[in-house]
Scaffold this motif. Structure first.
Motif, PDB file in Angstrom:
ATOM      1  N   ASP A   1     -17.521  -4.570  12.550  1.00 25.69           N
ATOM      2  CA  ASP A   1     -16.769  -4.520  13.803  1.00 25.69           C
ATOM      3  C   ASP A   1     -15.378  -5.130  13.690  1.00 25.69           C
ATOM      4  OD1 ASP A   1     -19.591  -5.008  16.090  1.00 25.69           O
ATOM      5  OD2 ASP A   1     -18.810  -3.233  15.079  1.00 25.69           O
ATOM      6  N   SER A   2     -15.233  -6.172  12.912  1.00 26.09           N
ATOM      7  CA  SER A   2     -13.967  -6.902  12.880  1.00 26.09           C
ATOM      8  C   SER A   2     -12.830  -6.116  12.222  1.00 26.09           C
ATOM      9  CB  SER A   2     -14.146  -8.237  12.156  1.00 26.09           C
ATOM     10  OG  SER A   2     -14.528  -8.031  10.812  1.00 26.09           O
ATOM     11  N   VAL A   3     -13.143  -5.035  11.523  1.00 22.24           N
ATOM     12  CA  VAL A   3     -12.085  -4.269  10.857  1.00 22.24           C
ATOM     13  C   VAL A   3     -11.937  -2.862  11.426  1.00 22.24           C
ATOM     14  CG1 VAL A   3     -12.515  -5.582   8.741  1.00 22.24           C
ATOM     15  CG2 VAL A   3     -13.452  -3.268   8.967  1.00 22.24           C
ATOM     16  N   LYS A   4     -12.773  -2.484  12.355  1.00 23.57           N
ATOM     17  CA  LYS A   4     -12.680  -1.139  12.931  1.00 23.57           C
ATOM     18  C   LYS A   4     -11.314  -0.926  13.566  1.00 23.57           C
ATOM     19  CE  LYS A   4     -17.582  -0.326  13.889  1.00 23.57           C
ATOM     20  NZ  LYS A   4     -18.632  -0.220  14.945  1.00 23.57           N
ATOM     21  N   GLY A   5     -10.745   0.241  13.286  1.00 20.93           N
ATOM     22  CA  GLY A   5      -9.429   0.569  13.809  1.00 20.93           C
ATOM     23  C   GLY A   5      -8.283   0.034  12.971  1.00 20.93           C
ATOM     24  N   ARG A   6      -8.580  -0.831  12.016  1.00 22.63           N
ATOM     25  CA  ARG A   6      -7.525  -1.398  11.146  1.00 22.63           C
ATOM     26  C   ARG A   6      -7.701  -0.965   9.681  1.00 22.63           C
ATOM     27  NH1 ARG A   6      -7.183  -6.730  10.350  1.00 22.63           N
ATOM     28  NH2 ARG A   6      -9.418  -7.136  10.652  1.00 22.63           N
ATOM     29  N   PHE A   7      -8.918  -0.859   9.239  1.00 21.77           N
ATOM     30  CA  PHE A   7      -9.198  -0.501   7.847  1.00 21.77           C
ATOM     31  C   PHE A   7      -9.718   0.925   7.768  1.00 21.77           C
ATOM     32  CE2 PHE A   7     -10.246  -5.026   6.047  1.00 21.77           C
ATOM     33  CZ  PHE A   7      -9.056  -5.496   6.577  1.00 21.77           C
ATOM     34  N   THR A   8      -9.402   1.600   6.666  1.00 20.56           N
ATOM     35  CA  THR A   8      -9.897   2.948   6.419  1.00 20.56           C
ATOM     36  C   THR A   8     -10.404   3.039   4.979  1.00 20.56           C
ATOM     37  OG1 THR A   8      -8.302   3.893   7.973  1.00 20.56           O
ATOM     38  CG2 THR A   8      -9.367   5.400   6.421  1.00 20.56           C
ATOM     39  N   VAL A   9     -11.648   3.445   4.828  1.00 15.16           N
ATOM     40  CA  VAL A   9     -12.232   3.632   3.508  1.00 15.16           C
ATOM     41  C   VAL A   9     -12.158   5.108   3.143  1.00 15.16           C
ATOM     42  CG1 VAL A   9     -14.583   3.894   4.402  1.00 15.16           C
ATOM     43  CG2 VAL A   9     -14.222   3.093   2.041  1.00 15.16           C
ATOM     44  N   SER A  10     -11.930   5.376   1.868  1.00 16.52           N
ATOM     45  CA  SER A  10     -11.871   6.759   1.399  1.00 16.52           C
ATOM     46  C   SER A  10     -12.273   6.794  -0.074  1.00 16.52           C
ATOM     47  CB  SER A  10     -10.469   7.351   1.596  1.00 16.52           C
ATOM     48  OG  SER A  10      -9.508   6.613   0.855  1.00 16.52           O
ATOM     49  N   ARG A  11     -12.415   7.993  -0.589  1.00 13.54           N
ATOM     50  CA  ARG A  11     -12.740   8.139  -1.995  1.00 13.54           C
ATOM     51  C   ARG A  11     -12.196   9.448  -2.525  1.00 13.54           C
ATOM     52  NH1 ARG A  11     -18.893   7.619  -2.527  1.00 13.54           N
ATOM     53  NH2 ARG A  11     -18.514   8.216  -4.705  1.00 13.54           N
ATOM     54  N   ASP A  12     -11.980   9.494  -3.821  1.00 13.97           N
ATOM     55  CA  ASP A  12     -11.561  10.700  -4.511  1.00 13.97           C
ATOM     56  C   ASP A  12     -12.523  10.868  -5.679  1.00 13.97           C
ATOM     57  OD1 ASP A  12     -10.391  12.681  -6.070  1.00 13.97           O
ATOM     58  OD2 ASP A  12      -8.355  12.015  -5.664  1.00 13.97           O
ATOM     59  N   ASN A  13     -13.493  11.744  -5.523  1.00 14.46           N
ATOM     60  CA  ASN A  13     -14.508  11.890  -6.569  1.00 14.46           C
ATOM     61  C   ASN A  13     -13.927  12.485  -7.855  1.00 14.46           C
ATOM     62  OD1 ASN A  13     -16.435  10.728  -4.965  1.00 14.46           O
ATOM     63  ND2 ASN A  13     -17.413  12.660  -4.377  1.00 14.46           N
ATOM     64  N   ALA A  14     -12.859  13.227  -7.730  1.00 12.31           N
ATOM     65  CA  ALA A  14     -12.226  13.791  -8.930  1.00 12.31           C
ATOM     66  C   ALA A  14     -11.566  12.693  -9.773  1.00 12.31           C
ATOM     67  CB  ALA A  14     -11.192  14.830  -8.543  1.00 12.31           C
ATOM     68  N   LYS A  15     -11.181  11.603  -9.119  1.00  9.59           N
ATOM     69  CA  LYS A  15     -10.532  10.487  -9.820  1.00  9.59           C
ATOM     70  C   LYS A  15     -11.470   9.296 -10.019  1.00  9.59           C
ATOM     71  CE  LYS A  15      -5.853  11.581  -8.262  1.00  9.59           C
ATOM     72  NZ  LYS A  15      -4.646  11.075  -7.552  1.00  9.59           N
ATOM     73  N   ASN A  16     -12.721   9.440  -9.581  1.00  4.64           N
ATOM     74  CA  ASN A  16     -13.695   8.339  -9.697  1.00  4.64           C
ATOM     75  C   ASN A  16     -13.159   7.049  -9.087  1.00  4.64           C
ATOM     76  OD1 ASN A  16     -15.340  10.124 -11.047  1.00  4.64           O
ATOM     77  ND2 ASN A  16     -15.260   9.075 -13.014  1.00  4.64           N
ATOM     78  N   THR A  17     -12.545   7.180  -7.933  1.00  7.39           N
ATOM     79  CA  THR A  17     -11.888   6.027  -7.320  1.00  7.39           C
ATOM     80  C   THR A  17     -12.186   5.954  -5.828  1.00  7.39           C
ATOM     81  OG1 THR A  17     -10.091   6.139  -8.944  1.00  7.39           O
ATOM     82  CG2 THR A  17      -9.677   4.847  -6.965  1.00  7.39           C
ATOM     83  N   ALA A  18     -12.442   4.749  -5.365  1.00  3.74           N
ATOM     84  CA  ALA A  18     -12.588   4.475  -3.937  1.00  3.74           C
ATOM     85  C   ALA A  18     -11.413   3.620  -3.487  1.00  3.74           C
ATOM     86  CB  ALA A  18     -13.904   3.757  -3.670  1.00  3.74           C
ATOM     87  N   TYR A  19     -11.109   3.729  -2.200  1.00  4.35           N
ATOM     88  CA  TYR A  19      -9.943   3.034  -1.656  1.00  4.35           C
ATOM     89  C   TYR A  19     -10.308   2.313  -0.359  1.00  4.35           C
ATOM     90  CZ  TYR A  19      -7.670   6.494  -4.660  1.00  4.35           C
ATOM     91  OH  TYR A  19      -7.300   7.284  -5.728  1.00  4.35           O
ATOM     92  N   LEU A  20      -9.532   1.286  -0.066  1.00  4.14           N
ATOM     93  CA  LEU A  20      -9.620   0.624   1.226  1.00  4.14           C
ATOM     94  C   LEU A  20      -8.199   0.372   1.709  1.00  4.14           C
ATOM     95  CD1 LEU A  20     -11.574  -0.532   3.353  1.00  4.14           C
ATOM     96  CD2 LEU A  20     -11.208  -2.779   2.300  1.00  4.14           C
TER      97      LEU A  20
END
Length: 124
Positions: free
Chosen positions: A62-81
């Motif tokens: 709850d404390s990060v909703k609306g401020r943080f976004t998680v994503s990933r690129d499976n082609a690059k084997n990488t996750a992001y925040l």
């Protein structure tokens, strides 16, 4: 050998932004749910955000909703925040973790692999 390597941490003023990356190797990345946890001094490691193996489902504390976004690129084997509107209370070591599951777990014991962590410091 599985490796998760975080990068992108640093020192930022309150209200600023940072983007963390987690580069994975030694595993079939697209079969793992990925998550970000954080641990501040004197506190337990807590779940921040997670993303399903396909990227189709995400979850945030709850404390990060609306401020943080998680994503990933499976082609690059990488996750992001992507972290925006950072607050001093976001200061912690941030860890990425991998769980061979279709769902997003919020408890650290469910995760199979961990990175070494990257420090995020938000000054007031």
């Amino acid at each position: 050998q599985v490796q998760l390597v975080e990068s992108g941490g640093g020192l930022v003023q309150a209200g600023g932004s940072l983007k963390l990356s987690c580069a994975a190797s030694g595993l079939t990345f697209s079969r793992y749910a990925m998550a970000w946890f954080r641990q501040a001094p004197g506190h337990t490691r807590e779940f921040v955000s997670g993303i399903s193996w396909s990227g189709g489902s995400t979850h945030y504390t709850d404390s990060v909703k609306g401020r943080f976004t998680v994503s990933r690129d499976n082609a690059k084997n990488t996750a992001y925040l992507q972290m925006n509107s950072l607050k001093p209370e976001d200061t912690a070591v941030y860890y990425c973790a991998a769980d061979r599951s279709f769902s997003i777990a919020t408890v650290r014991e469910e995760y199979d692999y961990w990175g070494q962590g990257t420090q995020v410091t938000v000054s007031s």
